[in-house]
Design a protein around this motif. Structure first.
Motif, mmCIF file in Angstrom:
data_model
loop_
_atom_site.group_PDB
_atom_site.id
_atom_site.type_symbol
_atom_site.label_atom_id
_atom_site.label_comp_id
_atom_site.label_asym_id
_atom_site.label_seq_id
_atom_site.Cartn_x
_atom_site.Cartn_y
_atom_site.Cartn_z
ATOM 1 N N PRO A 20 5.275 53.300 2.363
ATOM 2 C CA PRO A 20 4.789 54.795 2.308
ATOM 3 C C PRO A 20 3.238 54.771 2.914
ATOM 4 N N VAL A 21 2.593 53.588 3.116
ATOM 5 C CA VAL A 21 1.323 53.610 3.758
ATOM 6 C C VAL A 21 1.275 52.799 5.086
ATOM 7 N N THR A 22 1.164 53.252 6.104
ATOM 8 C CA THR A 22 0.764 52.505 7.247
ATOM 9 C C THR A 22 -0.686 52.613 7.748
ATOM 10 N N ILE A 23 -1.212 51.636 8.227
ATOM 11 C CA ILE A 23 -2.718 51.649 8.524
ATOM 12 C C ILE A 23 -2.657 50.968 9.947
ATOM 13 N N LEU A 24 -3.625 51.686 10.776
ATOM 14 C CA LEU A 24 -3.959 51.393 12.109
ATOM 15 C C LEU A 24 -5.232 50.634 12.214
ATOM 16 N N TYR A 25 -5.289 49.529 12.370
ATOM 17 C CA TYR A 25 -6.710 48.811 12.353
ATOM 18 C C TYR A 25 -7.243 48.545 13.947
ATOM 19 N N GLY A 26 -8.236 48.563 14.362
ATOM 20 C CA GLY A 26 -8.741 48.244 15.641
ATOM 21 C C GLY A 26 -10.077 48.678 15.863
ATOM 22 N N GLY A 27 -10.696 48.280 16.871
ATOM 23 C CA GLY A 27 -12.022 48.677 17.229
ATOM 24 C C GLY A 27 -12.064 49.859 17.959
ATOM 25 N N ASN A 28 -13.159 50.324 18.368
ATOM 26 C CA ASN A 28 -13.460 51.552 19.346
ATOM 27 C C ASN A 28 -12.510 51.265 20.745
ATOM 28 N N GLY A 29 -11.737 52.275 20.987
ATOM 29 C CA GLY A 29 -10.784 52.127 22.176
ATOM 30 C C GLY A 29 -9.747 51.347 22.045
ATOM 31 N N SER A 30 -9.203 51.101 20.783
ATOM 32 C CA SER A 30 -8.031 50.338 20.553
ATOM 33 C C SER A 30 -6.860 51.379 20.675
ATOM 34 N N GLY A 31 -7.105 52.602 20.452
ATOM 35 C CA GLY A 31 -6.199 53.664 20.590
ATOM 36 C C GLY A 31 -5.676 54.076 19.216
ATOM 37 N N LYS A 32 -6.357 53.840 18.219
ATOM 38 C CA LYS A 32 -5.917 54.352 16.763
ATOM 39 C C LYS A 32 -5.981 55.953 16.682
ATOM 40 N N THR A 33 -7.010 56.389 17.139
ATOM 41 C CA THR A 33 -7.138 57.992 16.891
ATOM 42 C C THR A 33 -6.080 58.462 18.068
ATOM 43 N N THR A 34 -6.021 58.059 19.037
ATOM 44 C CA THR A 34 -5.015 58.432 20.183
ATOM 45 C C THR A 34 -3.769 58.379 19.341
ATOM 46 N N ALA A 35 -3.361 57.642 19.173
ATOM 47 C CA ALA A 35 -1.797 57.325 18.346
ATOM 48 C C ALA A 35 -1.659 58.514 17.448
ATOM 49 N N LEU A 36 -2.871 58.689 16.397
ATOM 50 C CA LEU A 36 -2.603 59.630 15.406
ATOM 51 C C LEU A 36 -2.605 61.175 15.938
ATOM 52 N N ASN A 37 -3.313 61.494 17.007
ATOM 53 C CA ASN A 37 -3.192 62.703 17.767
ATOM 54 C C ASN A 37 -1.882 62.870 18.391
ATOM 55 N N VAL A 38 -1.534 61.908 19.041
ATOM 56 C CA VAL A 38 0.072 61.941 19.721
ATOM 57 C C VAL A 38 1.038 62.212 18.709
ATOM 58 N N ILE A 39 1.002 61.605 17.603
ATOM 59 C CA ILE A 39 2.004 61.700 16.629
ATOM 60 C C ILE A 39 1.974 63.133 16.153
ATOM 61 N N ALA A 40 0.769 63.322 15.652
ATOM 62 C CA ALA A 40 0.642 64.736 15.220
ATOM 63 C C ALA A 40 0.797 66.019 15.955
ATOM 64 N N GLU A 41 0.638 65.889 17.398
ATOM 65 C CA GLU A 41 1.187 66.806 18.399
ATOM 66 C C GLU A 41 2.620 67.010 18.433
ATOM 67 N N LYS A 42 3.202 65.764 18.440
ATOM 68 C CA LYS A 42 4.675 65.578 18.857
ATOM 69 C C LYS A 42 5.399 66.294 17.592
ATOM 70 N N LEU A 43 4.983 66.012 16.266
ATOM 71 C CA LEU A 43 5.638 66.374 15.018
ATOM 72 C C LEU A 43 4.983 67.933 14.677
ATOM 73 N N ARG A 44 4.013 68.381 15.649
ATOM 74 C CA ARG A 44 3.453 69.839 15.446
ATOM 75 C C ARG A 44 2.988 70.131 13.880
ATOM 76 N N LEU A 45 2.197 68.951 13.269
ATOM 77 C CA LEU A 45 1.422 68.816 12.177
ATOM 78 C C LEU A 45 0.283 69.811 12.172
ATOM 79 N N GLY A 46 -0.062 70.517 11.171
ATOM 80 C CA GLY A 46 -1.192 71.370 11.083
ATOM 81 C C GLY A 46 -2.570 70.595 11.062
ATOM 82 N N ARG A 47 -3.378 71.277 11.673
ATOM 83 C CA ARG A 47 -4.880 70.544 11.659
ATOM 84 C C ARG A 47 -5.733 71.696 11.572
ATOM 85 N N ASP A 48 -7.331 71.139 11.237
ATOM 86 C CA ASP A 48 -8.094 72.356 11.199
ATOM 87 C C ASP A 48 -9.012 72.454 12.565
#
Length: 288
Positions: A49-77
């Protein structure tokens, strides 16, 4: 609760074929291409139920989250780092769901939280300024020698009577709202999460520990654990926080490793750094 069970990113071959076909040379970045593949990240499986992406700057953590959010068309502010190639990259991605993703699902970033705190501060400053004006208005109205000449003057008469009948604080309180938030930034940030995260939803969290004290981070851990266990929520998050990394029933992807692998939270360099530091200074914490 598991809504999203797998997400796959484009292979190196698919990326190379696409980039080879680009004729334009005016771009100085092809982001998000070559970010995740450079770290050998091709698929994420969400079997907890909880998945965590761990890594330093440039590892792609935020990129992965944004890509998933866009593919699934999730809401954002708030907006995010989006280039001309983002939609092309998202088109290559695929996903598998176990059940329909609820509409209330969303991605929450640190920018969302910061914007929320700034908005609260701006509202409070505006309200405080109005209070000061009302203090002056109270004295002017209370001491005025107003006389009713016609029905057009009725509202002013009521205002004068109110000023004469009420104390200054009561007069001001009745005409202006209390401050929207009388909280610290950390408290406001925590309230943002508890307001946005509702039952039965998929939530992507990008470094939610930002602006939160260690105590608030532990409160957020409890809130997330209970939301996942009792209220039908699934979480995918990027974090460096040892408190969040220690979360129960979570799966941690170490994106600093190549290839990426699943790790225990106590194995992570960031957590080990904290452990070694406090172990070195252990004598300082011994009660005398």
């Amino acid at each position: 609760m598991i809504y999203l069970s797998q997400f796959t990113f484009p292979s190196i071959a698919a990326e190379e074929n696409f980039l080879h076909g680009i004729k334009e040379t005016c771009y100085n970045t092809v982001y998000p291409f070559q970010i995740l593949s450079r770290h050998d990240v091709h698929a994420l499986n969400f079997d907890e139920p909880v998945t965590i992406l761990y890594g330093g700057n440039g590892s792609g953590k935020t990129t992965a989250l944004n890509v998933i959010a866009e593919k699934l068309r999730l809401g954002r502010d708030t907006l995010f780092n989006r280039t001309n190639f983002f939609d092309h990259y998202v088109d290559f991605c695929e996903y598998v769901i176990e059940r329909e993703i609820p509409e209330r699902s969303r991605v929450i970033t640190s920018d969302d939280v910061f914007d929320f705190m700034l908005n609260i501060r701006s509202l409070n400053e505006g309200i405080d300024a109005k209070r000061k004006d009302l203090f002056d208005d109270y004295y002017d109205t209370r001491t005025s020698k107003f006389q009713l000449h016609s029905l057009d003057d009725y509202e002013q008469l009521a205002k004068v009577n109110a000023a004469r009948r009420k104390t200054k604080s009561k007069y001001v309180r009745d005409q202006v709202k209390d401050n929207v938030r009388e909280h610290s930034n950390g408290e406001s940030a925590y309230l943002y999460f508890t307001d946005k995260i509702r039952e039965n939803g998929l939530y992507l969290l990008d470094e939610p520990e930002n602006s939160l004290s260690p105590e608030r981070q532990q409160e957020l851990v409890n809130f997330i654990e209970e939301s996942a266990r009792f209220f039908g929520c699934q979480f995918i998050m990027a974090t460096h926080s040892p408190f969040l990394l220690s979360m129960k029933n979570s799966k941690i992807y170490n994106m600093d490793e190549e290839p990426m692998r699943v790790s225990q939270w106590t194995e992570l360099p960031n957590v080990r750094a904290y452990y070694d530091f406090f172990k070195k200074h252990e004598q300082c914490f011994i009660e005398t």
